[in-house]
Enzyme design. Structure first.
Site, PDB file in Angstrom:
ATOM      1  N   ASP A 189       0.799  -1.231   0.000  1.00 45.03           N
ATOM      2  CA  ASP A 189       0.000   0.000   0.000  1.00 45.03           C
ATOM      3  C   ASP A 189       0.833   1.283   0.000  1.00 45.03           C
ATOM      4  OD1 ASP A 189      -1.981  -1.861   0.351  1.00 45.03           O
ATOM      5  OD2 ASP A 189      -2.889  -0.885   2.084  1.00 45.03           O
ATOM      6  N   ASP A 190       0.178   2.359  -0.410  1.00 44.65           N
ATOM      7  CA  ASP A 190       0.626   3.750  -0.217  1.00 44.65           C
ATOM      8  C   ASP A 190       1.667   4.250  -1.216  1.00 44.65           C
ATOM      9  OD1 ASP A 190      -1.047   3.501   1.939  1.00 44.65           O
ATOM     10  OD2 ASP A 190       0.431   4.030   3.471  1.00 44.65           O
ATOM     11  N   HIS A 227      -6.204   2.803  -3.793  1.00 40.87           N
ATOM     12  CA  HIS A 227      -6.161   3.062  -2.348  1.00 40.87           C
ATOM     13  C   HIS A 227      -6.648   4.491  -2.094  1.00 40.87           C
ATOM     14  CE1 HIS A 227      -5.006   2.041   1.673  1.00 40.87           C
ATOM     15  NE2 HIS A 227      -3.884   2.739   1.725  1.00 40.87           N
ATOM     16  N   HIS A 257      -5.648   9.232   0.369  1.00 43.53           N
ATOM     17  CA  HIS A 257      -5.537   8.499   1.632  1.00 43.53           C
ATOM     18  C   HIS A 257      -6.279   9.147   2.788  1.00 43.53           C
ATOM     19  CE1 HIS A 257      -3.736   5.775   4.596  1.00 43.53           C
ATOM     20  NE2 HIS A 257      -3.316   5.053   3.570  1.00 43.53           N
ATOM     21  N   HIS A 283       3.580  -2.025   3.375  1.00 46.45           N
ATOM     22  CA  HIS A 283       3.620  -0.678   2.801  1.00 46.45           C
ATOM     23  C   HIS A 283       4.955  -0.448   2.095  1.00 46.45           C
ATOM     24  CE1 HIS A 283       0.467  -0.583   5.874  1.00 46.45           C
ATOM     25  NE2 HIS A 283      -0.088   0.375   5.164  1.00 46.45           N
TER      26      HIS A 283
HETATM   27 ZN   LIG Z   1      -2.635   3.186   3.277  1.00 45.48          ZN
END
Ligand SMILES: [Zn+2]
Length: 256
Positions: free
Chosen positions: A92-93, A142, A146, A238
């Site tokens: 993620d991210d 995602h 965020h 992440h």
């Molecule tokens: Zn995230």
């Protein structure tokens, strides 16, 4: 032009096929049935609607296997005799300054992942999402920036989801199939909207817990995953520096 139901299904099947079984990692010396589902449930954090999308996959050399993502966010074969020795890796991210390093480690292990990206980072890491896609990874959404979907107006949430889908479509040619809510928090609106968009809301069933400072230590990082590892685990990580530092060892350990 919207995809027909059949081609949409085929696309979902194809994507999960690529991710899941190429991501498959064999628990060579374990009885894979020794992890009851309630153990699985205990490690799941979810408030999202249950998804049960059926998908197929192949290991590219032999038979075609069929998988679905169950309500505990585990990847399970639709055939009871199918190969349960799979995990799903999700990152993620990104994109970030770690993305290409992570990709190199994944390539070393011949592993594909889902990169759940935030569109706001695209301007700083131009071309990285395309590289991920071209390397065979799946690009999941995602949201754009965020934000907690449960704390913003519906109109803002809509924009957060749609802007990201638009970017992903520009880069990959298709709308994203997979969606992960920031912080794992969804809202009634987001759940219903994603369903209408035919997107799969994903949480996770295993994690590096890389947001905890202790997980910067390689042993802790690996143990966070291994202690809850079960057939079909969807693993959350992440794009921190320490994820890059520890991914190679983690994959080696899972392969064992
Ligand atoms: Zn995230």
């Amino acid at each position: 032009m919207s995809l027909s139901k059949k081609s949409k299904k085929f696309y979902i099947i194809f994507i999960i096929l690529i991710i899941v079984v190429i991501v498959f990692i064999i628990f060579k010396n374990k009885n894979t049935d020794s992890y009851p589902m309630d153990t699985v449930a205990s490690v799941v954090k979810t408030d999202t609607k249950i998804v049960d999308k059926v998908a197929e996959n192949t290991n590219t050399t032999k038979s075609i296997a069929s998988y679905k993502i169950d309500k505990y966010f585990n990847v399970v074969p639709t055939d009871p005799n199918g190969n349960k020795k799979v995990v799903l890796l999700t990152i993620d991210d990104g994109p970030s300054n770690q993305s290409e390093n992570l990709m190199a480690i994944l390539a070393k292990h011949n592993v594909k992942a889902i990169f759940f990206i935030n569109g706001m980072h695209d301007k700083d890491y131009k071309g990285v999402i395309k590289k991920e896609f071209d390397a065979g990874h799946a690009i999941g959404s995602h949201t754009w920036s965020h934000q907690n979907l449960n704390k913003i107006k519906e109109s803002v949430a809509l924009k957060e989801i749609d802007s990201n889908s638009k970017l992903i479509k520009e880069i990959t040619g298709s709308n994203p199939i997979f969606f992960r809510s920031p912080f794992g928090v969804s809202s009634t609106f987001s759940r219903e909207y994603l369903k209408k968009q035919n997107m799969i809301s994903m949480n996770w069933s295993g994690s590096t817990k890389d947001w905890e400072k202790s997980a910067r230590d390689q042993k802790v990082f690996i143990n966070n995953v291994i202690k809850d590892l079960h057939p079909g685990t969807t693993i959350l990580m992440h794009e921190h520096q320490w994820d890059t530092d520890n991914l190679d060892a983690l994959l080696t350990e899972i392969e064992k």
